[in-house]
Design an enzyme around this catalytic site. Structure first.
Site, short mmCIF file in Angstrom:
data_model
loop_
_atom_site.label_atom_id
_atom_site.label_comp_id
_atom_site.label_asym_id
_atom_site.label_seq_id
_atom_site.Cartn_x
_atom_site.Cartn_y
_atom_site.Cartn_z
N SER A 182 1.17 -1.31 0.21
CA SER A 182 0.21 0.06 -0.11
C SER A 182 0.69 1.07 -0.17
O SER A 182 0.60 1.98 0.12
CB SER A 182 -0.89 0.33 0.98
OG SER A 182 -0.34 0.17 2.61
N HIS A 210 -5.44 -4.74 -1.83
CA HIS A 210 -5.37 -3.75 -3.32
C HIS A 210 -5.45 -3.87 -4.39
O HIS A 210 -5.18 -3.42 -5.08
CB HIS A 210 -4.19 -2.91 -2.33
CG HIS A 210 -4.53 -1.71 -1.37
ND1 HIS A 210 -5.19 -0.61 -2.12
CD2 HIS A 210 -3.78 -2.03 -0.33
CE1 HIS A 210 -4.98 -0.53 -0.77
NE2 HIS A 210 -3.84 -0.92 0.07
N LYS A 241 -12.90 -2.12 -0.07
CA LYS A 241 -12.08 -1.41 -0.59
C LYS A 241 -12.28 -1.17 -2.35
O LYS A 241 -14.15 -0.22 -2.56
CB LYS A 241 -10.71 -2.04 -1.02
CG LYS A 241 -9.47 -1.17 -0.20
CD LYS A 241 -8.39 -2.26 0.59
CE LYS A 241 -7.85 -1.10 1.70
NZ LYS A 241 -6.86 -2.25 2.43
C1 LIG Z 1 -7.06 -2.63 4.26
C2 LIG Z 1 -6.36 -3.52 4.03
C3 LIG Z 1 -6.74 -4.51 5.09
C4 LIG Z 1 -7.61 -4.88 6.08
O1 LIG Z 1 -8.98 -5.17 5.64
P1 LIG Z 1 -10.14 -4.74 6.43
O2 LIG Z 1 -11.35 -5.31 5.46
O3 LIG Z 1 -10.49 -2.67 6.42
O4 LIG Z 1 -9.94 -4.89 7.57
C5 LIG Z 1 -5.99 -5.94 4.93
N1 LIG Z 1 -4.71 -6.57 4.81
C6 LIG Z 1 -4.02 -5.17 3.56
C7 LIG Z 1 -3.41 -6.12 2.54
C8 LIG Z 1 -5.55 -4.08 3.82
O5 LIG Z 1 -4.69 -3.47 2.36
#
Ligand SMILES: *Cc1c(COP(=O)(O)O)cnc(C)c1O
Length: 388
Positions: A182, A210, A241
């Site tokens: 990220s 992502h 997301k």
């Molecule tokens: C955003 C993210 C998460 C968390 O996801 P949630 O559903 O908001 O808990 C987990 N792993 C990665 C790689 C992320 O980018």
């Protein structure tokens, strides 16, 4: 009692404020989207994970309203007592099919999925190989489990192979990586990881939060993008997301593994079902994404356009294809000032500096969405040029 705790907390908070690491929460007065309202101002938004523009869309609201009427608001139960509706089963089937796996299991978030994953089937006689820059939820998931851990240098395949050789005697060997990281938007070398996994008999787990919904020709994820759709064993990801952005997570993989998670995974067993409205609307999002490749095409066209314009303007933009685009400014103070000036111009971006990213690599992280228009991106590029 609290009299004793209060000064401890105050001193911790003071340290955070002094270090400049305090995370200020901006309150949106609008839906999520290309333009957001904060206070009395309007901002072009370049910092959401709303890659396909679904999160605040009218389309999703309409589906969600119908779902509430049909399925009700909540279930007040875990899945295995009386918290499973048809919609949950459908979402599991559709998700598994979308990411190219046999079965899938829902969690209340991807954080929760990762925390409940490893300990469900691994123990002292096993080992987990984890990329040094993996997401916090993977790190915490590994902590919950008694397996040995080997942290390999970020994307360093020699380092990973060294570990696989050193621990070749372990029972289960599991390599885990983010599909896309990220902070830099860099894409894991899944082909090389799968080659090493074959050579040393290891399981490959990819957290594709992502990427699910837009990476790869059909948006199936980083494994599709890298040409290893079937070779990656397990996909963990989020509905929070690109897939509508509400909440919820999943693990998809071989059916025996998913069946075992339903029996053993503590964050699944001892936590409430996903709200039916979230399940039904996420299901719609997957279907919509499948039928509308234009969303992905627009996202990639926007991303390419922004990367090209910035490179032409002489900025350092690390090579990658992803809509996360870090613009490296180096100096921390300059980065923070720039982010502030951007806000004054009605552009919402976030600056990151040490210790969130390495020393002297302070940056503004831009996130592109399919919702952005060409003129939005031009405005952003112009602001970078004028402020640098
Ligand atoms: C955003 C993210 C998460 C968390 O996801 P949630 O559903 O908001 O808990 C987990 N792993 C990665 C790689 C992320 O980018």
């Amino acid at each position: 009692m609290y009299n004793h705790l209060k000064p401890i907390l105050e001193s911790e908070l003071a340290k955070i404020y002094e270090s400049g690491l305090h995370k200020e929460e901006r309150v949106l007065n609008s839906r999520q989207g290309r333009i957001v309202k904060v206070g009395n101002g309007q901002f072009l938004n370049f910092c959401a994970n709303n890659y396909l523009g679904l999160s605040g869309s009218q389309r999703m609201s309409i589906v969600a309203k119908k779902a509430i009427d049909r399925y009700g608001f909540g279930l007040s139960s875990v899945r295995f007592i009386c918290g499973t509706q048809g919609i949950h089963k459908k979402l599991e089937t559709s998700t598994a099919d979308f990411v190219g796996k046999e079965d899938a299991i829902l969690y209340s978030s991807c954080m929760s999925a990762n925390i409940g994953f490893f300990a469900s089937f691994m123990g002292e006689e096993d080992i987990i190989f984890s990329d040094a820059l993996n997401h916090a939820s993977i790190i915490d998931g590994i902590r919950m489990c008694k397996a040995e851990r080997f942290v390999y240098k970020h994307m360093d395949m020699e380092c990973l192979e060294g570990g696989l050789k050193q621990f070749s005697g372990k029972r289960i060997k599991c390599i885990v990586t983010d599909g896309v990281f990220s902070m830099d938007g860099d894409v894991a070398s899944l082909k090389q990881i799968c080659d090493l996994a074959d050579k040393y008999g290891a399981l490959v787990v990819v957290d594709d939060s992502h990427a699910t919904g837009f990476m790869g020709k059909n948006g199936r994820g980083t494994h599709e993008h890298c040409g290893v759709l079937k070779r990656v064993d397990v996909i963990a990801s989020t509905y929070g997301k690109a897939l509508g952005g509400a909440s919820g997570g999943f693990i998809a993989g071989p059916k025996e593994l998913i069946s075992l998670l339903r029996e053993r995974s503590r964050t699944y067993l001892f936590s409430n079902s996903l709200p039916p409205v979230v399940a039904a609307t996420s299901l719609f999002a997957i279907d919509y994404i499948k039928k509308h490749p234009k969303l992905r095409e627009k996202l990639w066209a926007n991303t390419l356009y922004f990367r090209k314009k910035m490179t032409e303007a002489g900025f350092t933009v690390p090579k990658s294809e992803h809509p996360i685009v870090p613009v490296i400014i180096h100096d921390a103070q300059k980065t923070q000032n720039m982010a502030k000036q951007m806000l004054k111009r009605g552009i919402y971006v976030v600056g990151f500096s040490y210790p969130v990213v390495p020393q002297n690599e302070a940056r503004i992280r831009v996130q592109i969405s399919s919702e952005h228009r060409k003129e939005d991106i031009d405005k952003l590029v112009n602001a970078f040029v004028e402020l640098s």
